[in-house]
Write a protein that holds these residues in place. Structure first.
Motif, PDB file in Angstrom:
ATOM      1  N   ASN A  72      -8.707   9.904   6.310  1.00 13.70           N
ATOM      2  CA  ASN A  72      -7.390   9.409   5.903  1.00 13.70           C
ATOM      3  C   ASN A  72      -6.498   9.164   7.108  1.00 13.70           C
ATOM      4  O   ASN A  72      -5.729   8.199   7.129  1.00 13.70           O
ATOM      5  CB  ASN A  72      -6.721  10.386   4.939  1.00 13.70           C
ATOM      6  N   MET A  73      -6.570  10.032   8.113  1.00 14.94           N
ATOM      7  CA  MET A  73      -5.768   9.842   9.328  1.00 14.94           C
ATOM      8  C   MET A  73      -6.195   8.562  10.042  1.00 14.94           C
ATOM      9  O   MET A  73      -5.351   7.809  10.533  1.00 14.94           O
ATOM     10  CB  MET A  73      -5.908  11.054  10.248  1.00 14.94           C
ATOM     11  N   GLN A  74      -7.490   8.292  10.094  1.00 12.59           N
ATOM     12  CA  GLN A  74      -7.980   7.070  10.730  1.00 12.59           C
ATOM     13  C   GLN A  74      -7.527   5.839   9.951  1.00 12.59           C
ATOM     14  O   GLN A  74      -7.194   4.815  10.533  1.00 12.59           O
ATOM     15  CB  GLN A  74      -9.506   7.078  10.840  1.00 12.59           C
ATOM     16  N   GLN A  75      -7.523   5.932   8.629  1.00 15.57           N
ATOM     17  CA  GLN A  75      -7.103   4.807   7.792  1.00 15.57           C
ATOM     18  C   GLN A  75      -5.628   4.496   8.015  1.00 15.57           C
ATOM     19  O   GLN A  75      -5.234   3.347   8.063  1.00 15.57           O
ATOM     20  CB  GLN A  75      -7.360   5.132   6.318  1.00 15.57           C
ATOM     21  N   GLN A  76      -4.811   5.525   8.200  1.00 13.73           N
ATOM     22  CA  GLN A  76      -3.384   5.305   8.441  1.00 13.73           C
ATOM     23  C   GLN A  76      -3.153   4.683   9.815  1.00 13.73           C
ATOM     24  O   GLN A  76      -2.239   3.885   9.990  1.00 13.73           O
ATOM     25  CB  GLN A  76      -2.612   6.622   8.332  1.00 13.73           C
ATOM     26  N   LYS A  77      -3.990   5.022  10.802  1.00 12.07           N
ATOM     27  CA  LYS A  77      -3.855   4.441  12.138  1.00 12.07           C
ATOM     28  C   LYS A  77      -4.213   2.962  12.127  1.00 12.07           C
ATOM     29  O   LYS A  77      -3.689   2.192  12.912  1.00 12.07           O
ATOM     30  CB  LYS A  77      -4.742   5.173  13.138  1.00 12.07           C
ATOM     31  N   GLN A  79      -3.533   0.853   9.785  1.00 15.59           N
ATOM     32  CA  GLN A  79      -2.474   0.084   9.151  1.00 15.59           C
ATOM     33  C   GLN A  79      -1.125   0.570   9.674  1.00 15.59           C
ATOM     34  O   GLN A  79      -0.437   1.356   9.028  1.00 15.59           O
ATOM     35  CB  GLN A  79      -2.542   0.245   7.636  1.00 15.59           C
ATOM     36  N   PRO A  80      -0.713   0.109  10.876  1.00 12.33           N
ATOM     37  CA  PRO A  80       0.537   0.604  11.450  1.00 12.33           C
ATOM     38  C   PRO A  80       1.743   0.073  10.677  1.00 12.33           C
ATOM     39  O   PRO A  80       1.681  -0.955   9.989  1.00 12.33           O
ATOM     40  CB  PRO A  80       0.506   0.045  12.870  1.00 12.33           C
ATOM     41  N   GLU A  81       2.851   0.785  10.809  1.00  7.41           N
ATOM     42  CA  GLU A  81       4.078   0.393  10.137  1.00  7.41           C
ATOM     43  C   GLU A  81       4.767  -0.703  10.941  1.00  7.41           C
ATOM     44  O   GLU A  81       4.962  -0.583  12.142  1.00  7.41           O
ATOM     45  CB  GLU A  81       4.990   1.632  10.043  1.00  7.41           C
TER      46      GLU A  81
END
Length: 98
Positions: A72-77, A79-81
């Motif tokens: 999940n942490m990799q997935q959030q990285k 898709q940056p804000e």
């Protein structure tokens, strides 16, 4: 007339060679599949005979949770804000302090 016979013989010869090459290719493919199956069986039997290697533990639930957290942490990285930087009436970027 002799040239027609010679050309015909050459064409028939090429066809025979082509057919033999196709058959050889098919035999090699079948042999590789058979070899792969035999090798897999041999490796499996060796691994099963070695104590400790053939036994598989079930996955630890804590390890699974940590793995999902990392995924999940990799997935959030990935898709940056996105941030929108405002511009003034001249088209220049404005500072974020003001």
């Amino acid at each position: 007339m002799e040239t027609v016979y010679i050309i015909g013989t050459i064409i028939v010869g090429f066809c025979i060679v082509f057919k033999l090459l196709l058959d050889l290719g098919n035999q090699i493919d079948e042999g590789l599949v058979e070899l792969d199956e035999k090798l897999a069986l041999a490796i499996r039997s060796v691994v099963e005979k070695i104590p400790g290697l053939g036994d598989h533990e079930p996955i630890n639930p804590i390890q699974m949770a940590i793995g999902q957290l990392i995924a999940n942490m990799q997935q959030q990285k990935l898709q940056p804000e996105m941030k929108v930087i405002e511009r003034d009436e001249k088209g220049l970027f404005t500072s974020q302090d003001s």
